[in-house]
Design a protein around this motif. Sequence first.
Motif, PDB file in Angstrom:
ATOM      1  N   MET A   1      -2.600   7.971 -53.233  1.00  0.00           N
ATOM      2  CA  MET A   1      -2.173   9.205 -52.615  1.00  0.00           C
ATOM      3  C   MET A   1      -1.399   8.908 -51.332  1.00  0.00           C
ATOM      4  O   MET A   1      -1.587   7.892 -50.683  1.00  0.00           O
ATOM      5  CB  MET A   1      -3.371  10.089 -52.311  1.00  0.00           C
ATOM      6  CG  MET A   1      -4.058  10.643 -53.544  1.00  0.00           C
ATOM      7  SD  MET A   1      -5.376  11.767 -53.082  1.00  0.00           S
ATOM      8  CE  MET A   1      -5.940  12.220 -54.720  1.00  0.00           C
ATOM      9  N   CYS A   2      -0.540   9.891 -50.980  1.00  0.00           N
ATOM     10  CA  CYS A   2       0.258   9.701 -49.777  1.00  0.00           C
ATOM     11  C   CYS A   2      -0.612   9.736 -48.526  1.00  0.00           C
ATOM     12  O   CYS A   2      -0.279   9.111 -47.521  1.00  0.00           O
ATOM     13  CB  CYS A   2       1.329  10.771 -49.715  1.00  0.00           C
ATOM     14  SG  CYS A   2       0.701  12.470 -49.669  1.00  0.00           S
ATOM     15  N   MET A   3      -1.722  10.475 -48.578  1.00  0.00           N
ATOM     16  CA  MET A   3      -2.576  10.550 -47.409  1.00  0.00           C
ATOM     17  C   MET A   3      -3.177   9.191 -47.080  1.00  0.00           C
ATOM     18  O   MET A   3      -3.384   8.856 -45.911  1.00  0.00           O
ATOM     19  CB  MET A   3      -3.700  11.563 -47.646  1.00  0.00           C
ATOM     20  CG  MET A   3      -4.541  11.839 -46.410  1.00  0.00           C
ATOM     21  SD  MET A   3      -5.894  12.970 -46.720  1.00  0.00           S
ATOM     22  CE  MET A   3      -6.955  11.944 -47.714  1.00  0.00           C
ATOM     23  N   VAL A   4      -3.485   8.408 -48.098  1.00  0.00           N
ATOM     24  CA  VAL A   4      -4.100   7.100 -47.879  1.00  0.00           C
ATOM     25  C   VAL A   4      -3.178   6.196 -47.070  1.00  0.00           C
ATOM     26  O   VAL A   4      -3.620   5.410 -46.227  1.00  0.00           O
ATOM     27  CB  VAL A   4      -4.448   6.466 -49.234  1.00  0.00           C
ATOM     28  CG1 VAL A   4      -4.993   5.066 -49.057  1.00  0.00           C
ATOM     29  CG2 VAL A   4      -5.473   7.328 -49.968  1.00  0.00           C
ATOM     30  N   ILE A   5      -1.886   6.305 -47.279  1.00  0.00           N
ATOM     31  CA  ILE A   5      -0.935   5.395 -46.643  1.00  0.00           C
ATOM     32  C   ILE A   5      -0.450   5.928 -45.301  1.00  0.00           C
ATOM     33  O   ILE A   5      -0.493   5.239 -44.279  1.00  0.00           O
ATOM     34  CB  ILE A   5       0.267   5.158 -47.585  1.00  0.00           C
ATOM     35  CG1 ILE A   5      -0.235   4.579 -48.928  1.00  0.00           C
ATOM     36  CG2 ILE A   5       1.273   4.222 -46.949  1.00  0.00           C
ATOM     37  CD1 ILE A   5       0.859   4.447 -49.959  1.00  0.00           C
ATOM     38  N   PHE A   6       0.005   7.186 -45.278  1.00  0.00           N
ATOM     39  CA  PHE A   6       0.702   7.699 -44.102  1.00  0.00           C
ATOM     40  C   PHE A   6      -0.188   8.501 -43.160  1.00  0.00           C
ATOM     41  O   PHE A   6       0.111   8.559 -41.963  1.00  0.00           O
ATOM     42  CB  PHE A   6       1.877   8.583 -44.545  1.00  0.00           C
ATOM     43  CG  PHE A   6       2.904   7.853 -45.343  1.00  0.00           C
ATOM     44  CD1 PHE A   6       3.748   6.937 -44.737  1.00  0.00           C
ATOM     45  CD2 PHE A   6       3.036   8.063 -46.705  1.00  0.00           C
ATOM     46  CE1 PHE A   6       4.700   6.252 -45.467  1.00  0.00           C
ATOM     47  CE2 PHE A   6       3.986   7.388 -47.447  1.00  0.00           C
ATOM     48  CZ  PHE A   6       4.814   6.486 -46.827  1.00  0.00           C
ATOM     49  N   ALA A   7      -1.216   9.150 -43.647  1.00  0.00           N
ATOM     50  CA  ALA A   7      -2.018  10.030 -42.790  1.00  0.00           C
ATOM     51  C   ALA A   7      -2.654   9.289 -41.615  1.00  0.00           C
ATOM     52  O   ALA A   7      -2.577   9.774 -40.479  1.00  0.00           O
ATOM     53  CB  ALA A   7      -3.079  10.755 -43.620  1.00  0.00           C
ATOM     54  N   PRO A   8      -3.295   8.123 -41.805  1.00  0.00           N
ATOM     55  CA  PRO A   8      -3.853   7.438 -40.628  1.00  0.00           C
ATOM     56  C   PRO A   8      -2.797   7.023 -39.618  1.00  0.00           C
ATOM     57  O   PRO A   8      -3.024   7.093 -38.402  1.00  0.00           O
ATOM     58  CB  PRO A   8      -4.559   6.217 -41.239  1.00  0.00           C
ATOM     59  CG  PRO A   8      -4.783   6.557 -42.667  1.00  0.00           C
ATOM     60  CD  PRO A   8      -3.626   7.415 -43.053  1.00  0.00           C
ATOM     61  N   ILE A   9      -1.629   6.610 -40.113  1.00  0.00           N
ATOM     62  CA  ILE A   9      -0.574   6.144 -39.211  1.00  0.00           C
ATOM     63  C   ILE A   9      -0.061   7.289 -38.351  1.00  0.00           C
ATOM     64  O   ILE A   9       0.044   7.187 -37.112  1.00  0.00           O
ATOM     65  CB  ILE A   9       0.572   5.506 -40.018  1.00  0.00           C
ATOM     66  CG1 ILE A   9       0.058   4.292 -40.797  1.00  0.00           C
ATOM     67  CG2 ILE A   9       1.714   5.113 -39.097  1.00  0.00           C
ATOM     68  CD1 ILE A   9       1.087   3.678 -41.718  1.00  0.00           C
ATOM     69  N   PHE A  10       0.275   8.421 -38.977  1.00  0.00           N
ATOM     70  CA  PHE A  10       0.822   9.544 -38.216  1.00  0.00           C
ATOM     71  C   PHE A  10      -0.246  10.200 -37.344  1.00  0.00           C
ATOM     72  O   PHE A  10       0.082  10.778 -36.297  1.00  0.00           O
ATOM     73  CB  PHE A  10       1.433  10.565 -39.170  1.00  0.00           C
ATOM     74  CG  PHE A  10       2.761  10.147 -39.726  1.00  0.00           C
ATOM     75  CD1 PHE A  10       3.900  10.214 -38.938  1.00  0.00           C
ATOM     76  CD2 PHE A  10       2.875   9.679 -41.021  1.00  0.00           C
ATOM     77  CE1 PHE A  10       5.130   9.828 -39.434  1.00  0.00           C
ATOM     78  CE2 PHE A  10       4.100   9.286 -41.533  1.00  0.00           C
ATOM     79  CZ  PHE A  10       5.234   9.356 -40.737  1.00  0.00           C
ATOM     80  N   ALA A  11      -1.506  10.147 -37.757  1.00  0.00           N
ATOM     81  CA  ALA A  11      -2.571  10.681 -36.908  1.00  0.00           C
ATOM     82  C   ALA A  11      -2.704   9.860 -35.625  1.00  0.00           C
ATOM     83  O   ALA A  11      -2.850  10.410 -34.527  1.00  0.00           O
ATOM     84  CB  ALA A  11      -3.893  10.707 -37.669  1.00  0.00           C
ATOM     85  N   ILE A  12      -2.636   8.533 -35.767  1.00  0.00           N
ATOM     86  CA  ILE A  12      -2.690   7.662 -34.583  1.00  0.00           C
ATOM     87  C   ILE A  12      -1.508   7.930 -33.660  1.00  0.00           C
ATOM     88  O   ILE A  12      -1.658   8.037 -32.430  1.00  0.00           O
ATOM     89  CB  ILE A  12      -2.734   6.188 -35.006  1.00  0.00           C
ATOM     90  CG1 ILE A  12      -4.046   5.863 -35.705  1.00  0.00           C
ATOM     91  CG2 ILE A  12      -2.548   5.273 -33.807  1.00  0.00           C
ATOM     92  CD1 ILE A  12      -4.114   4.454 -36.258  1.00  0.00           C
ATOM     93  N   CYS A  13      -0.329   8.053 -34.246  1.00  0.00           N
ATOM     94  CA  CYS A  13       0.859   8.302 -33.426  1.00  0.00           C
ATOM     95  C   CYS A  13       0.760   9.631 -32.690  1.00  0.00           C
ATOM     96  O   CYS A  13       1.214   9.756 -31.541  1.00  0.00           O
ATOM     97  CB  CYS A  13       2.108   8.286 -34.306  1.00  0.00           C
ATOM     98  SG  CYS A  13       2.487   6.675 -35.043  1.00  0.00           S
ATOM     99  N   ALA A  14       0.151  10.632 -33.323  1.00  0.00           N
ATOM    100  CA  ALA A  14       0.060  11.950 -32.699  1.00  0.00           C
ATOM    101  C   ALA A  14      -0.864  11.934 -31.498  1.00  0.00           C
ATOM    102  O   ALA A  14      -0.480  12.342 -30.394  1.00  0.00           O
ATOM    103  CB  ALA A  14      -0.411  12.979 -33.732  1.00  0.00           C
ATOM    104  N   PHE A  15      -2.106  11.471 -31.687  1.00  0.00           N
ATOM    105  CA  PHE A  15      -3.040  11.553 -30.561  1.00  0.00           C
ATOM    106  C   PHE A  15      -2.813  10.449 -29.527  1.00  0.00           C
ATOM    107  O   PHE A  15      -3.198  10.582 -28.367  1.00  0.00           O
ATOM    108  CB  PHE A  15      -4.497  11.559 -31.041  1.00  0.00           C
ATOM    109  CG  PHE A  15      -5.020  10.255 -31.563  1.00  0.00           C
ATOM    110  CD1 PHE A  15      -5.423   9.234 -30.701  1.00  0.00           C
ATOM    111  CD2 PHE A  15      -5.159  10.051 -32.922  1.00  0.00           C
ATOM    112  CE1 PHE A  15      -5.936   8.047 -31.188  1.00  0.00           C
ATOM    113  CE2 PHE A  15      -5.674   8.868 -33.413  1.00  0.00           C
ATOM    114  CZ  PHE A  15      -6.058   7.857 -32.542  1.00  0.00           C
ATOM    115  N   ALA A  16      -2.181   9.342 -29.928  1.00  0.00           N
ATOM    116  CA  ALA A  16      -1.909   8.280 -28.960  1.00  0.00           C
ATOM    117  C   ALA A  16      -0.793   8.677 -28.000  1.00  0.00           C
ATOM    118  O   ALA A  16      -0.873   8.416 -26.786  1.00  0.00           O
ATOM    119  CB  ALA A  16      -1.550   6.988 -29.681  1.00  0.00           C
TER     120      ALA A  16
END
Length: 303
Positions: free
Chosen positions: A1-16
């Motif tokens: 799934m796309c969430m497995v690959i991109f969701a953690p990365i973009f979540a880190i970028c958002a709150f960081a």
Amino acid sequence: MCMVIFAPIFAICAFATCGGYYGHLQVKVDCADRKQSNLSINIDFGYPFRLHQVHFKVPLCEVKRDEVIFLDGDFSTAAQFFVTVGVLAFLYSLLATIVYVFYQNKYLKNNRGPLVDFFVTAIFSLMWLVSSCCWAKTISDIKTAINPTQVLLLISACRAQENRCAATDEPLWSRLNTSAVFGFVNVVLWSGNIWFVFKETGWYKTGQRYPTRSASGKHSSEMRQRLYSESSFDQPEESFGPFRQNSFSQSKGDFSKQLQRQASINQSQASFSLPQTSLGKTIIYEKENNVASQGPRIFINDM
């Protein structure tokens, strides 16, 4: 799934990019008598953007002392909400990745895993949308509160026309703008992932197992059935006429044979009859040992 690959990365970028922001504003106050001038007043701020707690000292040009100035605004609520959503989304993405890779069978068992994943994904999509919108509005308010013109108006010495005040260094807003962009990217990512999670649920699989026929499909099948029935009834009788004649002649011969057999049976029953008998008077028979036996006398009439 796309969430497995991109969701953690973009979540880190958002709150960081939001939680790690640090801004710096520098202003100068040049008094007319140049005795109380301060040409480097540093104003530092950052996450969680409680600007009403940020203070700095500026000189009073009329007297030989400094005054303490506080900024206006408290923007911690929207900033903390945005960072909290990002952290929770990152943790859930990691958990979902572990489940997808190592516990796939338990995830699909009894359809509980896909249903839970579907509802959680929908909730995170809504939370990302709300937090991103609030954070984008908050960034605009922070920029207004840290505007050098707005900050200089808070200083008493700068309201006097004989003194000169200006901003020598302004904060960079690119990092905060990037955090808002990553927030809306997460909205699109998590909203799109709802469809992929929905395909794993029993609702979608049940619909695929029993598909509904469209109106056009039903119409075409009815037309094919109608054409087939018309073609079967419109066949010429010559094509199967000999077959009908042979079958009729065979049935007619069998019927005539059955009639002849029944007639012969009736004749045989009529010709066969038992001889007529009648009882007469008693006749006494004598044997050599002078023992007489009595019995009925039977008369038989021959046919």
